[in-house]
Design a protein around this motif. Structure first.
Motif, PDB file in Angstrom:
ATOM      1  N   LEU A  48       0.805  -1.225   0.000  1.00  0.00           N
ATOM      2  CA  LEU A  48       0.000   0.000   0.000  1.00  0.00           C
ATOM      3  C   LEU A  48       0.838   1.275   0.000  1.00  0.00           C
ATOM      4  O   LEU A  48       0.347   2.344   0.339  1.00  0.00           O
ATOM      5  CB  LEU A  48      -0.927   0.000   1.228  1.00  0.00           C
ATOM      6  N   ASP A  49       2.108   1.148  -0.386  1.00  0.00           N
ATOM      7  CA  ASP A  49       3.008   2.302  -0.342  1.00  0.00           C
ATOM      8  C   ASP A  49       2.479   3.464  -1.178  1.00  0.00           C
ATOM      9  O   ASP A  49       2.573   4.626  -0.778  1.00  0.00           O
ATOM     10  CB  ASP A  49       4.398   1.880  -0.832  1.00  0.00           C
ATOM     11  N   ARG A  50       1.953   3.181  -2.346  1.00  0.00           N
ATOM     12  CA  ARG A  50       1.449   4.261  -3.213  1.00  0.00           C
ATOM     13  C   ARG A  50       0.318   5.018  -2.533  1.00  0.00           C
ATOM     14  O   ARG A  50       0.266   6.250  -2.590  1.00  0.00           O
ATOM     15  CB  ARG A  50       0.965   3.686  -4.545  1.00  0.00           C
ATOM     16  N   GLN A  51      -0.590   4.279  -1.865  1.00  0.00           N
ATOM     17  CA  GLN A  51      -1.700   4.940  -1.187  1.00  0.00           C
ATOM     18  C   GLN A  51      -1.218   5.689   0.063  1.00  0.00           C
ATOM     19  O   GLN A  51      -1.730   6.755   0.396  1.00  0.00           O
ATOM     20  CB  GLN A  51      -2.762   3.910  -0.788  1.00  0.00           C
ATOM     21  N   TYR A  52      -0.238   5.112   0.746  1.00  0.00           N
ATOM     22  CA  TYR A  52       0.249   5.748   1.974  1.00  0.00           C
ATOM     23  C   TYR A  52       1.064   7.013   1.694  1.00  0.00           C
ATOM     24  O   TYR A  52       0.828   8.060   2.297  1.00  0.00           O
ATOM     25  CB  TYR A  52       1.133   4.774   2.761  1.00  0.00           C
ATOM     26  N   THR A  53       2.050   6.909   0.804  1.00  0.00           N
ATOM     27  CA  THR A  53       3.025   8.000   0.663  1.00  0.00           C
ATOM     28  C   THR A  53       3.260   8.441  -0.778  1.00  0.00           C
ATOM     29  O   THR A  53       4.156   9.246  -1.016  1.00  0.00           O
ATOM     30  CB  THR A  53       4.391   7.584   1.256  1.00  0.00           C
ATOM     31  N   ASP A  54       2.501   7.901  -1.744  1.00  0.00           N
ATOM     32  CA  ASP A  54       2.766   8.176  -3.156  1.00  0.00           C
ATOM     33  C   ASP A  54       4.230   7.900  -3.476  1.00  0.00           C
ATOM     34  O   ASP A  54       4.923   8.673  -4.133  1.00  0.00           O
ATOM     35  CB  ASP A  54       2.422   9.627  -3.507  1.00  0.00           C
ATOM     36  N   GLY A  55       4.727   6.754  -2.971  1.00  0.00           N
ATOM     37  CA  GLY A  55       6.141   6.422  -3.127  1.00  0.00           C
ATOM     38  C   GLY A  55       6.405   5.490  -4.288  1.00  0.00           C
ATOM     39  O   GLY A  55       5.514   4.802  -4.781  1.00  0.00           O
ATOM     40  N   THR A  56       7.658   5.489  -4.750  1.00  0.00           N
ATOM     41  CA  THR A  56       8.130   4.562  -5.779  1.00  0.00           C
ATOM     42  C   THR A  56       9.332   3.820  -5.223  1.00  0.00           C
ATOM     43  O   THR A  56      10.256   4.435  -4.693  1.00  0.00           O
ATOM     44  CB  THR A  56       8.529   5.302  -7.069  1.00  0.00           C
ATOM     45  N   LEU A  57       9.322   2.491  -5.341  1.00  0.00           N
ATOM     46  CA  LEU A  57      10.415   1.662  -4.827  1.00  0.00           C
ATOM     47  C   LEU A  57      11.246   1.139  -5.992  1.00  0.00           C
ATOM     48  O   LEU A  57      10.720   0.508  -6.911  1.00  0.00           O
ATOM     49  CB  LEU A  57       9.853   0.486  -4.019  1.00  0.00           C
ATOM     50  N   LEU A  58      12.554   1.403  -5.956  1.00  0.00           N
ATOM     51  CA  LEU A  58      13.497   0.893  -6.939  1.00  0.00           C
ATOM     52  C   LEU A  58      14.447  -0.056  -6.227  1.00  0.00           C
ATOM     53  O   LEU A  58      15.054   0.322  -5.218  1.00  0.00           O
ATOM     54  CB  LEU A  58      14.291   2.036  -7.581  1.00  0.00           C
ATOM     55  N   SER A  59      14.577  -1.280  -6.697  1.00  0.00           N
ATOM     56  CA  SER A  59      15.420  -2.254  -6.010  1.00  0.00           C
ATOM     57  C   SER A  59      16.205  -3.082  -7.007  1.00  0.00           C
ATOM     58  O   SER A  59      15.813  -3.228  -8.164  1.00  0.00           O
ATOM     59  CB  SER A  59      14.572  -3.173  -5.126  1.00  0.00           C
ATOM     60  N   ASP A  60      17.337  -3.625  -6.563  1.00  0.00           N
ATOM     61  CA  ASP A  60      18.112  -4.503  -7.428  1.00  0.00           C
ATOM     62  C   ASP A  60      18.545  -5.746  -6.666  1.00  0.00           C
ATOM     63  O   ASP A  60      18.554  -5.782  -5.442  1.00  0.00           O
ATOM     64  CB  ASP A  60      19.327  -3.781  -8.035  1.00  0.00           C
ATOM     65  N   SER A  61      18.856  -6.787  -7.418  1.00  0.00           N
ATOM     66  CA  SER A  61      19.346  -8.037  -6.833  1.00  0.00           C
ATOM     67  C   SER A  61      20.127  -8.791  -7.893  1.00  0.00           C
ATOM     68  O   SER A  61      20.119  -8.421  -9.074  1.00  0.00           O
ATOM     69  CB  SER A  61      18.188  -8.894  -6.315  1.00  0.00           C
TER      70      SER A  61
END
Length: 420
Positions: free
Chosen positions: A290-303
């Motif tokens: 629910l990150d978008r609804q909570y903080t309008d956030g974008t997550l970028l990750s690598d592995s």
């Protein structure tokens, strides 16, 4: 409401011209010099004649060997000049084409959706690409936030009154933006606004907010319109996190009563113990979903290619890019030649290397790193669909620095620094 004069906010935008200026100027100068020489002294007509002379090796009847050699020499000069002019034009065209491709990469970086994952082998360019994407995406998200905040600011008091009457949603949304505005642009001038990262990024002396597990577990606040860069997700969100099933009150009481009866038989009285309940994994799962609804956030990750990444991070990724290989191009050969010569001198001097030689090496090394482009070859994975191999282009020269080697200081065998 009293109006106050405010200083315009300068968002950390990185343009194609900022990144490619030196590269373009270098190849444009080459193009200008070689084409000026060819078209100024020779031209197309002389090139045709020179090719004719070279084709028959100037073997014309009635001319002696000296004239024949002179004709061949002049023809070679014209042809070589034409080649330099042609290839300098091709190189300049290539630089311009790749500047266009970098602009396309920037557009891609500014619209990644809610979450994007990047996979690939070590050293293929995953983290560098995500850092670049972060620096492209953050100002776009901040600009939208600022537009929405400034638009509603004139009716701030009305929104608060409506909230007191029960209509809270507009006020909550406005207040979140206001608090983010104060956090990013007023309270922390030394921080990159809107950027949270678990690796070090520096832009004109500004660094990101440190991204920790507590942010994902909702123990620390992430402000509105954020971009989160999570390099090697398993370092912060290890797969060993497991849900601990809460114990119901009736079950707990039953267990405690049984324990008390046993202890009473032994002539002892045991105190009641509360069963621990760990909800960390639950909280992280909820936040990632629910990150978008909570903080309008974008997550970028690598592995890495083995896909060892926290399951909840993988589940929320809209798009996964699997980077297969990278290719460095357009680094000037002259710069590389000078760098190789300086390296040979330093090896010869050894510990007697002078400060002057060191400074020359560092300067040319910096120029070499800045001038050129990087092509990343990748495939896109959306669900079970896998695309054909594509590529995108990054500039080598970018107005920020990032460091993934800070963890070297935590290595067991890292040099210990003595402090007075």
């Amino acid at each position: 409401m009293k109006k106050t004069k405010e200083k315009p906010i300068d968002l950390p935008r990185i343009t194609v011209w900022q990144c490619c200026k030196k590269l373009f100027i270098y190849y444009f100068i080459n193009f200008a010099i070689f084409n000026s020489v060819f078209w100024g002294f020779f031209g197309f007509d002389l090139l045709i004649k020179a090719l004719d002379v070279a084709l028959v090796l100037a073997d014309y009847p009635g001319i002696d060997l000296f004239i024949r050699l002179r004709l061949l020499g002049e023809s070679v000069l014209v042809i070589v000049s034409a080649c330099f002019a042609f290839f300098s034009a091709v190189k300049l065209y290539g630089v311009i084409l790749n500047m266009k491709r970098i602009a396309d990469t920037n557009e891609f970086c500014r619209n990644p959706g809610n979450s994007i994952g990047v996979e690939g082998d070590q050293g293929v360019g995953k983290t560098r690409f995500l850092v670049y994407m972060t620096m492209q995406l953050a100002p776009e998200k901040l600009e939208k936030m600022l537009i929405n905040y400034y638009t509603d600011y004139p009716v701030r008091d009305e929104l608060e009154l409506e909230a007191q009457g029960g209509n809270i949603w507009q006020w909550v949304r406005f207040k979140s933006r206001e608090e983010a505005y104060e956090e990013y642009f007023e309270k922390n001038p030394d921080k990159l606004p809107g950027v949270y990262s678990d690796i070090t990024i520096s832009y004109h002396g500004k660094t990101p907010y440190a991204l920790t597990r507590d942010h994902f577990a909702m123990k620390k606040r992430l402000f509105e319109s954020n971009v989160k860069l999570l390099s090697e997700a398993d370092n912060i969100l290890p797969n060993t996190l497991r849900r601990v099933k809460p114990v119901s009150e009736s079950e707990a009481e039953g267990e405690e009563e049984d324990e008390e009866e046993i202890e009473e038989k032994k002539g002892k009285k045991k105190k009641k113990k509360k069963k621990p309940v760990d909800t960390t994994a639950n909280d992280i799962d909820e936040f990632l979903g629910l990150d978008r609804q909570y903080t309008d956030g974008t997550l970028l990750s690598d592995s890495h290619d083995n896909g060892a990444i926290y399951k909840s991070v993988r589940d929320c990724q809209q798009l996964i890019l699997d980077i297969r290989r990278s290719e460095y191009k357009y680094t000037p050969k002259l710069i590389s030649w000078i760098d190789a010569k300086l390296e040979a001198k330093i090896l010869k001097k050894g510990k007697n290397t002078s400060i002057r030689l060191r400074n020359r090496k560092k300067k040319i090394e910096k120029i070499k790193l800045e001038m050129g482009i990087t092509k990343l070859y990748y495939v896109e994975r959306v669900g079970r669909k896998v695309s054909e191999e594509k590529f995108l282009v990054l500039p080598n020269n970018v107005p920020y620095a990032y460091d993934t080697r800070a963890l070297q200081t935590e290595y067991n065998f890292a040099p210990k620094i003595k402090k007075d």
